[in-house]
Design a protein around this motif. Structure first.
Motif, PDB file in Angstrom:
ATOM      1  N   THR A   1       0.850  -1.192   0.000  1.00 11.15           N
ATOM      2  CA  THR A   1       0.000   0.000   0.000  1.00 11.15           C
ATOM      3  C   THR A   1       0.885   1.241   0.000  1.00 11.15           C
ATOM      4  O   THR A   1       2.108   1.137  -0.079  1.00 11.15           O
ATOM      5  N   ASN A   2       0.293   2.402   0.121  1.00  7.92           N
ATOM      6  CA  ASN A   2       1.047   3.654   0.216  1.00  7.92           C
ATOM      7  C   ASN A   2       1.483   3.947   1.648  1.00  7.92           C
ATOM      8  O   ASN A   2       2.010   5.009   1.920  1.00  7.92           O
ATOM      9  N   ARG A   3       1.252   3.011   2.548  1.00  9.09           N
ATOM     10  CA  ARG A   3       1.644   3.190   3.944  1.00  9.09           C
ATOM     11  C   ARG A   3       2.776   2.213   4.282  1.00  9.09           C
ATOM     12  O   ARG A   3       2.676   1.022   4.017  1.00  9.09           O
ATOM     13  N   ILE A   4       3.828   2.737   4.867  1.00  8.71           N
ATOM     14  CA  ILE A   4       4.946   1.927   5.330  1.00  8.71           C
ATOM     15  C   ILE A   4       4.664   1.629   6.805  1.00  8.71           C
ATOM     16  O   ILE A   4       4.650   2.543   7.629  1.00  8.71           O
ATOM     17  N   CYS A   5       4.414   0.375   7.119  1.00  8.99           N
ATOM     18  CA  CYS A   5       4.048  -0.038   8.471  1.00  8.99           C
ATOM     19  C   CYS A   5       4.906  -1.221   8.905  1.00  8.99           C
ATOM     20  O   CYS A   5       5.365  -1.997   8.069  1.00  8.99           O
ATOM     21  N   PRO A   6       5.111  -1.380  10.218  1.00  7.62           N
ATOM     22  CA  PRO A   6       5.872  -2.530  10.694  1.00  7.62           C
ATOM     23  C   PRO A   6       5.154  -3.834  10.374  1.00  7.62           C
ATOM     24  O   PRO A   6       3.934  -3.885  10.315  1.00  7.62           O
ATOM     25  N   GLY A   7       5.939  -4.874  10.170  1.00 10.03           N
ATOM     26  CA  GLY A   7       5.365  -6.196   9.976  1.00 10.03           C
ATOM     27  C   GLY A   7       5.284  -6.642   8.538  1.00 10.03           C
ATOM     28  O   GLY A   7       5.654  -7.754   8.220  1.00 10.03           O
ATOM     29  N   PHE A   8       4.793  -5.781   7.634  1.00  9.06           N
ATOM     30  CA  PHE A   8       4.660  -6.233   6.248  1.00  9.06           C
ATOM     31  C   PHE A   8       5.391  -5.340   5.252  1.00  9.06           C
ATOM     32  O   PHE A   8       5.517  -5.698   4.094  1.00  9.06           O
ATOM     33  N   SER A   9       5.900  -4.200   5.671  1.00 10.75           N
ATOM     34  CA  SER A   9       6.683  -3.344   4.778  1.00 10.75           C
ATOM     35  C   SER A   9       8.157  -3.720   4.892  1.00 10.75           C
ATOM     36  O   SER A   9       8.598  -4.248   5.912  1.00 10.75           O
ATOM     37  N   GLU A  10       8.919  -3.410   3.843  1.00  9.03           N
ATOM     38  CA  GLU A  10      10.327  -3.788   3.800  1.00  9.03           C
ATOM     39  C   GLU A  10      11.197  -2.631   3.321  1.00  9.03           C
ATOM     40  O   GLU A  10      10.721  -1.738   2.618  1.00  9.03           O
ATOM     41  N   VAL A  11      12.461  -2.710   3.681  1.00 12.55           N
ATOM     42  CA  VAL A  11      13.484  -1.812   3.150  1.00 12.55           C
ATOM     43  C   VAL A  11      14.283  -2.630   2.146  1.00 12.55           C
ATOM     44  O   VAL A  11      14.742  -3.726   2.457  1.00 12.55           O
ATOM     45  N   VAL A  12      14.426  -2.116   0.928  1.00 12.73           N
ATOM     46  CA  VAL A  12      15.162  -2.811  -0.132  1.00 12.73           C
ATOM     47  C   VAL A  12      16.368  -1.944  -0.492  1.00 12.73           C
ATOM     48  O   VAL A  12      16.233  -0.738  -0.698  1.00 12.73           O
ATOM     49  N   PHE A  13      17.555  -2.562  -0.579  1.00 14.53           N
ATOM     50  CA  PHE A  13      18.769  -1.825  -0.929  1.00 14.53           C
ATOM     51  C   PHE A  13      19.769  -2.767  -1.563  1.00 14.53           C
ATOM     52  O   PHE A  13      19.671  -3.986  -1.440  1.00 14.53           O
ATOM     53  N   ASP A  14      20.741  -2.187  -2.247  1.00 16.95           N
ATOM     54  CA  ASP A  14      21.807  -2.956  -2.878  1.00 16.95           C
ATOM     55  C   ASP A  14      22.893  -3.143  -1.829  1.00 16.95           C
ATOM     56  O   ASP A  14      23.626  -2.215  -1.505  1.00 16.95           O
TER      57      ASP A  14
ATOM     58  N   ASN B   1      21.146  -7.548  -3.885  1.00 18.79           N
ATOM     59  CA  ASN B   1      20.022  -6.807  -3.347  1.00 18.79           C
ATOM     60  C   ASN B   1      19.497  -7.496  -2.096  1.00 18.79           C
ATOM     61  O   ASN B   1      19.395  -8.713  -2.051  1.00 18.79           O
ATOM     62  N   GLN B   2      19.190  -6.693  -1.096  1.00 20.50           N
ATOM     63  CA  GLN B   2      18.651  -7.225   0.148  1.00 20.50           C
ATOM     64  C   GLN B   2      17.292  -6.613   0.408  1.00 20.50           C
ATOM     65  O   GLN B   2      17.057  -5.443   0.107  1.00 20.50           O
ATOM     66  N   SER B   3      16.409  -7.393   0.985  1.00 20.28           N
ATOM     67  CA  SER B   3      15.089  -6.945   1.379  1.00 20.28           C
ATOM     68  C   SER B   3      14.892  -7.358   2.827  1.00 20.28           C
ATOM     69  O   SER B   3      14.966  -8.539   3.147  1.00 20.28           O
ATOM     70  N   ILE B   4      14.686  -6.377   3.707  1.00 17.13           N
ATOM     71  CA  ILE B   4      14.571  -6.657   5.139  1.00 17.13           C
ATOM     72  C   ILE B   4      13.261  -6.075   5.654  1.00 17.13           C
ATOM     73  O   ILE B   4      12.966  -4.894   5.437  1.00 17.13           O
ATOM     74  N   ARG B   5      12.512  -6.896   6.339  1.00 12.79           N
ATOM     75  CA  ARG B   5      11.220  -6.481   6.888  1.00 12.79           C
ATOM     76  C   ARG B   5      11.423  -5.473   8.028  1.00 12.79           C
ATOM     77  O   ARG B   5      12.382  -5.560   8.782  1.00 12.79           O
ATOM     78  N   ILE B   6      10.507  -4.527   8.142  1.00 15.26           N
ATOM     79  CA  ILE B   6      10.546  -3.510   9.193  1.00 15.26           C
ATOM     80  C   ILE B   6       9.864  -4.076  10.434  1.00 15.26           C
ATOM     81  O   ILE B   6       8.743  -4.575  10.360  1.00 15.26           O
ATOM     82  N   SER B   7      10.549  -3.995  11.601  1.00 19.85           N
ATOM     83  CA  SER B   7       9.960  -4.533  12.830  1.00 19.85           C
ATOM     84  C   SER B   7       9.190  -3.477  13.615  1.00 19.85           C
ATOM     85  O   SER B   7       8.201  -3.801  14.253  1.00 19.85           O
ATOM     86  N   SER B   8       9.634  -2.211  13.601  1.00 20.45           N
ATOM     87  CA  SER B   8       8.889  -1.173  14.315  1.00 20.45           C
ATOM     88  C   SER B   8       9.177   0.198  13.722  1.00 20.45           C
ATOM     89  O   SER B   8      10.224   0.420  13.119  1.00 20.45           O
TER      90      SER B   8
END
Length: 163
Positions: free
Chosen positions: A92-105, A110-117
């Motif tokens: 969605t357009n909302r970045i929230c803990p639990g299901f949103s991720e940070v993606v970076f090289d 490339n790494q994708s890490i879930r946001i915890s809080s």
């Protein structure tokens, strides 16, 4: 018939208890508790994100216009501090803990890490985080006043006696 009904009731009670335990509020760290009632599950409107600062490989400060947020990742992202850019990924357009991720090289790929809080920060909280992670020096450094230490006298030796 009564046994079957009792088993079904017990199963329902167990299932309900399991669901309620999952929905119980998570334990918060001491620093999170000191932030007040706002924290824990704040979300960021993705189009409002203007920039970010990497505190370490698992913590970011995200600038979202007039607000700042502390974003904690579920695990360390090796190479996050040296990445050219990051992307916030969410369904969605909302970045929230639990299901949103940070993606970076990252360093390897490339790494994708879930946001915890995500915590909304006051200006004081933001400054304290920057100081805690060594990104800013404290403004006021007070040196302690010198104190008299009893029994710390220096005995001078006679230079003629040592020859």
């Amino acid at each position: 018939m009564k046994i079957k009904r009792t088993v079904i009731q017990l199963l329902m009670v167990f299932t309900l208890g399991s669901l309620l335990s999952c929905a119980a509020p998570e334990e918060r760290s001491e620093s999170a508790v000191s932030r007040g009632p706002s924290g824990g599950s704040d979300c960021i409107h993705r189009p409002s994100i203007r920039g970010y600062s990497v505190l370490d490989e698992a913590n970011l400060i995200v600038d979202a216009g007039s607000r700042s947020y502390h974003v904690e990742l579920q695990r360390r992202g090796f190479g996050l501090g040296s990445a050219w850019g990051i992307q916030f990924d969410s369904p969605t357009n909302r970045i929230c803990p639990g299901f949103s991720e940070v993606v970076f090289d990252g360093q390897m790929s490339n790494q994708s890490i879930r946001i915890s809080s995500i915590w909304e920060l006051t200006p004081e909280d933001e400054e304290a985080l920057l100081i805690r992670y060594g990104k800013k020096e404290p403004e006021i450094k007070q040196t302690p006043a010198p104190q008299e230490v009893p029994g710390a006298d220096v005995e001078e030796l006679d230079p003629a006696a040592s020859e």
